[in-house]
Design a protein around this motif. Structure first.
Motif, mmCIF file in Angstrom:
data_model
loop_
_atom_site.group_PDB
_atom_site.id
_atom_site.type_symbol
_atom_site.label_atom_id
_atom_site.label_comp_id
_atom_site.label_asym_id
_atom_site.label_seq_id
_atom_site.Cartn_x
_atom_site.Cartn_y
_atom_site.Cartn_z
ATOM 1 N N ALA A 153 -15.950 49.037 39.114
ATOM 2 C CA ALA A 153 -16.729 50.251 38.869
ATOM 3 C C ALA A 153 -18.130 50.064 39.418
ATOM 4 C CB ALA A 153 -16.789 50.558 37.370
ATOM 5 N N SER A 154 -18.740 51.166 39.830
ATOM 6 C CA SER A 154 -20.111 51.152 40.347
ATOM 7 C C SER A 154 -20.995 51.968 39.412
ATOM 8 C CB SER A 154 -20.153 51.733 41.766
ATOM 9 O OG SER A 154 -21.487 51.851 42.210
ATOM 10 N N LEU A 155 -22.141 51.394 39.014
ATOM 11 C CA LEU A 155 -23.060 52.063 38.103
ATOM 12 C C LEU A 155 -24.370 52.319 38.831
ATOM 13 C CD1 LEU A 155 -23.712 53.055 35.222
ATOM 14 C CD2 LEU A 155 -24.549 50.749 34.718
ATOM 15 N N ASP A 156 -24.773 53.571 38.895
ATOM 16 C CA ASP A 156 -26.019 53.948 39.558
ATOM 17 C C ASP A 156 -26.938 54.579 38.524
ATOM 18 O OD1 ASP A 156 -28.003 54.562 41.302
ATOM 19 O OD2 ASP A 156 -26.975 56.226 42.271
ATOM 20 N N LEU A 157 -28.042 53.883 38.196
ATOM 21 C CA LEU A 157 -28.979 54.362 37.196
ATOM 22 C C LEU A 157 -30.127 55.089 37.889
ATOM 23 C CD1 LEU A 157 -29.657 54.323 34.156
ATOM 24 C CD2 LEU A 157 -30.956 52.229 34.561
ATOM 25 N N GLN A 158 -30.277 56.375 37.608
ATOM 26 C CA GLN A 158 -31.319 57.161 38.252
ATOM 27 C C GLN A 158 -32.699 56.669 37.822
ATOM 28 O OE1 GLN A 158 -31.091 61.342 37.458
ATOM 29 N NE2 GLN A 158 -32.631 61.896 38.960
ATOM 30 N N ASP A 159 -33.618 56.536 38.810
ATOM 31 C CA ASP A 159 -34.994 56.080 38.538
ATOM 32 C C ASP A 159 -35.005 54.749 37.798
ATOM 33 O OD1 ASP A 159 -36.077 58.347 39.731
ATOM 34 O OD2 ASP A 159 -36.048 59.487 37.857
ATOM 35 N N ALA A 160 -34.122 53.840 38.185
ATOM 36 C CA ALA A 160 -33.976 52.582 37.445
ATOM 37 C C ALA A 160 -35.289 51.802 37.385
ATOM 38 C CB ALA A 160 -32.881 51.735 38.087
ATOM 39 N N TYR A 161 -35.988 51.697 38.524
ATOM 40 C CA TYR A 161 -37.193 50.866 38.543
ATOM 41 C C TYR A 161 -38.333 51.461 37.727
ATOM 42 C CZ TYR A 161 -39.325 54.089 41.901
ATOM 43 O OH TYR A 161 -39.849 55.199 42.499
ATOM 44 N N LEU A 162 -38.269 52.756 37.440
ATOM 45 C CA LEU A 162 -39.317 53.377 36.645
ATOM 46 C C LEU A 162 -39.207 53.024 35.160
ATOM 47 C CD1 LEU A 162 -39.498 56.984 38.173
ATOM 48 C CD2 LEU A 162 -40.892 54.989 38.730
ATOM 49 N N HIS A 163 -38.056 52.531 34.727
ATOM 50 C CA HIS A 163 -37.853 52.216 33.309
ATOM 51 C C HIS A 163 -38.687 51.020 32.856
ATOM 52 C CE1 HIS A 163 -34.427 54.891 33.821
ATOM 53 N NE2 HIS A 163 -34.159 54.816 32.531
ATOM 54 N N VAL A 164 -38.999 50.114 33.789
ATOM 55 C CA VAL A 164 -39.665 48.865 33.426
ATOM 56 C C VAL A 164 -41.174 49.076 33.376
ATOM 57 C CG1 VAL A 164 -40.003 46.443 34.045
ATOM 58 C CG2 VAL A 164 -37.809 47.564 34.516
ATOM 59 N N PRO A 165 -41.835 48.746 32.263
ATOM 60 C CA PRO A 165 -43.287 48.941 32.180
ATOM 61 C C PRO A 165 -44.048 47.910 33.010
ATOM 62 C CG PRO A 165 -42.491 47.843 30.207
ATOM 63 C CD PRO A 165 -41.270 48.195 31.016
ATOM 64 N N VAL A 166 -45.261 48.258 33.431
ATOM 65 C CA VAL A 166 -46.140 47.358 34.168
ATOM 66 C C VAL A 166 -47.246 46.887 33.226
ATOM 67 C CG1 VAL A 166 -47.740 47.147 36.116
ATOM 68 C CG2 VAL A 166 -45.631 48.472 36.361
ATOM 69 N N PHE A 167 -47.580 45.619 33.310
ATOM 70 C CA PHE A 167 -48.647 45.049 32.485
ATOM 71 C C PHE A 167 -49.907 45.899 32.653
ATOM 72 C CE2 PHE A 167 -51.952 41.620 31.904
ATOM 73 C CZ PHE A 167 -51.757 41.497 30.536
ATOM 74 N N PRO A 168 -50.492 46.425 31.548
ATOM 75 C CA PRO A 168 -51.608 47.385 31.654
ATOM 76 C C PRO A 168 -52.765 46.919 32.527
ATOM 77 C CG PRO A 168 -50.784 47.324 29.405
ATOM 78 C CD PRO A 168 -50.068 46.226 30.147
#
Length: 500
Positions: A153-168
């Protein structure tokens, strides 16, 4: 077959809808069951950039100059990212230094729509530590480990990289600027352009820019309107005469003040195309073919008054626009029998014709906004048969040579009547069965040079440019049992005057 189910513990933080930007920071506690401190630390505190050296910060970033259309598209992209909480507006940028990287637009893959790119390439190369090397697991490796009857199976998560927070405290390194209008640097440039310069100063300035034009994508084209404006003054040759640059020409000089236009670089390797477009125009209409497909059209009454060079250039624009979904993000070679069009495309415009220059700007905007790298080559008219015929609906092409019917009957009387006319059209075929160089519902086949002539009882009267190819085709395609009838005027005692 054994089936396995991974029982997940109940979430520590109940899952609920939130904007996608940094979303996983809210639910970091739900990931603790992985017992991976690296993952949990990133989700809880944010991803820290692996800085190798301190980037220079500024409170006075320079904004790029965008066209009105680009401003609208960029603003749409920014509003989408703001809605997703993927970006935030810096409230007091003049009191908060940061590192700014440029933004620009590129076509979306498989679409004519545009998306915004935040170009962090310089920041990554200059200030980040080299990332650890790793090797992706390939599909072949995974497939080798699968047993018969297994599923993938193939899983494609929309806007995947946006989910991860960046150190303020590292977000100041990820800034971009967009004013949606003239920046302070543009206003300063406008004041400078309002000052008169002598002809010598204008020539010196354009000479400097000309030395750099080939290191930019469109520098040569941007200089053409300025060169046209200076031509009358150069003819007078009064080096001390001073004059202003008209306001409508300021944009072409201001283009050189935008860093991205000048410093983006150009490809220095040889041009290798993956599409070749054949185009031709007549005073009636235009035609083109690409990858076995054809398109054509007729000129309006106003367009029929244009010079043939402008019609040929317009044919290129219309053909590229027609096949835009196919040509997007490709390297295109235009083949035209009009040497002026080839010269204008190769040299990015001309100073002799304003209309041709305007058309070149249209073509450049069309290809650049769709990721198309374009070049042109000259093709003899006698080899551009298909595009030529498409541009002349209902009329024979000037390249349609034929032997005079009386001479043809004399050859048939001496050598026998063949079955197939290999080089003919609906306007000049000598036999009921013929092969046409262009799509023709009445023709037996299309393109005689692509057919095998072995065993074919055929008559050939090709354009002179194809004579050597026909001889080679007969030489290497014949057999002892083949019966060829290649007309030779001398064998049938036909005089030169019999050629029609």
């Amino acid at each position: 077959m054994d089936y396995y189910d991974w029982d997940l513990p109940p979430p520590v933080v109940p899952v609920h809808p939130t904007p996608v930007g940094g979303r996983l920071e809210i639910f970091w506690a739900n990931w603790t069951f992985l017992e991976d401190p690296f993952v949990c630390k990133i989700l809880r505190a944010g991803y820290k950039l692996p800085l190798a050296r301190a980037p220079p910060l500024t409170t006075t970033p320079r904004s790029r100059v965008y066209s009105i259309d680009q401003q609208v598209l960029i603003l749409e992209n920014i509003n989408i990212l703001l809605t997703k909480h993927a970006i935030e507006i810096v409230s007091e940028p003049h009191h908060s230094p940061g590192f700014y990287s440029p933004i620009f637009l590129i076509p979306k893959k498989g679409s004519t729509k545009m998306r915004m790119i935040h170009n962090m390439a310089s920041f990554n190369n200059l200030y980040l530590a080299e990332p650890p090397h790793f090797r992706m697991t390939s599909l072949d490796q995974i497939r080798a480990k699968l047993s018969p009857g297994a599923w993938m199976a193939s899983l494609d998560l929309q806007d995947a990289y946006l989910h991860v927070p960046v150190f303020p405290r590292h977000r100041k390194f990820l800034r971009f600027i967009f004013n949606g209008g003239p920046s302070r640097s543009m206003a300063e440039d406008s004041r400078a352009l309002s000052l008169p310069l002598t002809l010598r100063e204008w020539q010196s300035l354009l000479g400097l820019l000309t030395s750099a034009q080939d290191l930019t994508l469109r520098g040569r084209l941007m200089l053409r309107p300025l060169q046209r404006f200076l031509l009358p003054f150069i003819r007078e040759n009064d080096l001390q005469s001073s004059f202003l640059l008209p306001p409508h020409l300021h944009q072409y000089l201001r283009w050189w003040t935008v860093e991205w236009n000048v410093c983006a670089g150009v490809c220095l390797t040889s041009f290798n195309h993956n599409h070749e477009l054949f185009v031709d125009a007549s005073l009636l209409g235009w035609g083109a073919h690409l990858n076995g497909q054809t398109t054509s059209g007729l000129w309006s009454d106003a367009e029929r008054e244009w010079h043939i060079n402008n019609l040929e250039m317009q044919a290129v624009i219309l053909a590229v626009r027609h096949w835009l979904p196919v040509l997007t993000n490709s390297r295109l070679l235009v083949a035209s029998d009009n040497s002026t069009v080839v010269w204008v495309i190769h040299n990015q415009g001309t100073t002799r014709s304003k209309q041709l220059l305007d058309q070149m700007f249209l073509l450049a905007d069309l290809v650049d906004s769709n990721g198309i790298v374009i070049a042109a080559r000259h093709i003899p008219g006698c080899k551009n048969i298909l595009a030529d015929a498409l541009s002349r609906p209902g009329k024979p092409s000037p390249t349609e040579w034929m032997l005079h019917p009386d001479a043809f009957r004399q050859i048939c009387w001496q050598l026998g009547r063949p079955l197939v006319d290999l080089f003919a059209t609906s306007f000049n075929h000598q036999l009921p069965t013929y092969v046409s160089p262009v799509p023709d519902p009445q023709a037996w086949a299309v393109d005689a040079m692509s057919l095998s002539w072995e065993g074919l009882d055929a008559y050939a009267f090709p354009p002179p440019i194809l004579l050597s190819d026909c001889v080679e085709n007969r030489k290497y395609g014949s057999s002892d049992n083949s019966d060829y009838r290649v007309s030779k005027c001398c064998d049938a005692n036909v005089q030169k005057d019999d050629i029609g």
